[in-house]
Design an enzyme around this catalytic site. Structure first.
Site, mmCIF file in Angstrom:
data_model
loop_
_atom_site.group_PDB
_atom_site.id
_atom_site.type_symbol
_atom_site.label_atom_id
_atom_site.label_comp_id
_atom_site.label_asym_id
_atom_site.label_seq_id
_atom_site.Cartn_x
_atom_site.Cartn_y
_atom_site.Cartn_z
ATOM 1 N N SER A 189 0.833 -1.206 0.000
ATOM 2 C CA SER A 189 0.000 0.000 0.000
ATOM 3 C C SER A 189 0.867 1.255 0.000
ATOM 4 C CB SER A 189 -0.886 -0.007 1.248
ATOM 5 O OG SER A 189 -1.459 1.268 1.471
ATOM 6 N N TYR A 210 -2.160 -0.404 9.994
ATOM 7 C CA TYR A 210 -2.388 -0.951 8.649
ATOM 8 C C TYR A 210 -1.109 -0.834 7.819
ATOM 9 C CZ TYR A 210 -3.871 -1.142 3.780
ATOM 10 O OH TYR A 210 -3.963 -1.442 2.440
#
Length: 338
Positions: free
Chosen positions: A130, A155
């Site tokens: 990501s 995350y």
């Protein structure tokens, strides 16, 4: 089933659905794995799955990544030549409230995938990372050659951990592994927890749109078809080990192991207020804007340097934000019957 059948994890998810569709359209057999959890409305996942299941070349396996025995058995059965691992617990804000979900899916789940690849001679593992791994980096555009040791959400930390875990398996067991740092993906069949979907829903229902950092946010919005195209091209291009002098400082994007990291972004950040304006125009409604301070774990701008992607597979995203939003709105109206 022949041994040219890839595994796509997260096949009922946004990107996984589009990648699987592309593979099936090319006549490939595909095994799609998903747990179909309720992180967001499972009906959207079921609707995607319904479309995939119409193709006789698609085999669906409902399985949790943390089911160690189940994953082991699946890999032993198919001995996948290529694994496209897109299943994960997503979302920066959700990680503030539900940290254990990220450890389960993104760490425990990923080690099970790595072990499956290791013991069944997988020829190429592609996995979702990501843009959030860039964390508190301020140098723009974000480059895969820059250090990413300062994630600012759990995350992001779990995605950085995936890159490191994959590298250790590439080094130890020679598994070719490609990490894909996605930048703000949007388009038809998009996730309800992402900006484009949230904004469209709010505009149509007349509820306020929350714009953090007082609306001064830029995101490298990347259309999902461009993401899928990059993944399909990279599938057939497993990374090769690099010859690096012992004295050289390691490059964060590549290695002596067969491991490589790519940014998959649009290389063209858009102001959030412009995106809202294009949605207003396309939907024929005016948004109610609520300007708020920056949220924990968020960054003011994302912007991908995609030179490595362009150089290695000759690909640059080609969908303009105007065209992409128009195609998203067309799908949104049809799906929600509005």
């Amino acid at each position: 089933m022949s041994n040219d059948t890839p595994l796509v994890t997260g096949a009922a998810g946004f990107i996984g659905f589009h990648v699987t569709q592309r593979l099936l359209a090319a006549g490939r057999k595909v095994v799609g794995l998903d747990i179909v959890n309720d992180y967001y409305d499972p009906r959207l996942k079921e609707a995607r799955l319904e479309i995939l299941k119409r193709d006789p070349n698609f085999t669906f396996v409902k399985l949790d990544l943390t089911d160690r025995a189940g994953i082991k058995s699946l890999f032993a059965q198919y001995r996948f030549p290529v694994v496209v691992h897109l299943a994960a617990q997503a979302g920066v804000r959700y990680s503030l409230e539900h940290p254990h979900a990220y450890v389960d899916a993104n760490l425990e789940g990923f080690i099970n995938i790595l072990e499956g690849c290791r013991h069944n001679r997988c020829g190429h593992l592609l996995f979702a990372s990501s843009s959030s791994v860039y964390g508190s980096n301020t140098k723009l555009p974000f480059s895969v050659h820059d250090n990413v040791d300062h994630p600012i959400s759990l995350y992001a930390a779990s995605k950085k951990a995936n890159e490191l875990m994959a590298h250790s398996y590439s080094h130890l067991y020679g598994i070719p592994a490609t990490g894909l740092r996605f930048f703000t993906v949007y388009g038809p069949w998009g996730r309800p927890d992402m900006a484009m979907f949230i904004f469209a829903k709010a505009i149509l229902s007349g509820t306020p749109i929350k714009l953090f950092n007082n609306g001064d946010m830029r995101r490298d919005f990347t259309f999902v078809d461009d993401i899928a195209e990059a993944i399909i091209r990279l599938m057939g291009r497993p990374p090769q080990p690099k010859s690096i002098p012992a004295t050289a400082a390691p490059d964060p994007s590549s290695s002596r192991a067969p491991w490589k990291i790519y940014n998959i972004g649009n290389n063209n950040p858009e102001e959030l207020l412009r995106v809202v304006s294009l949605l207003e125009k396309g939907l024929g409604r005016t948004a109610i804007k609520e300007l708020l301070p920056m949220q924990p774990g968020d960054v003011p701008a994302t912007y991908a340097d995609i030179e490595d992607l362009a150089q290695d597979i000759g690909f640059r995203p080609s969908t303009s934000i105007e065209d992409g939003i128009a195609r998203f709105i067309k799908w949104y109206r049809k799906y929600h019957k509005v």
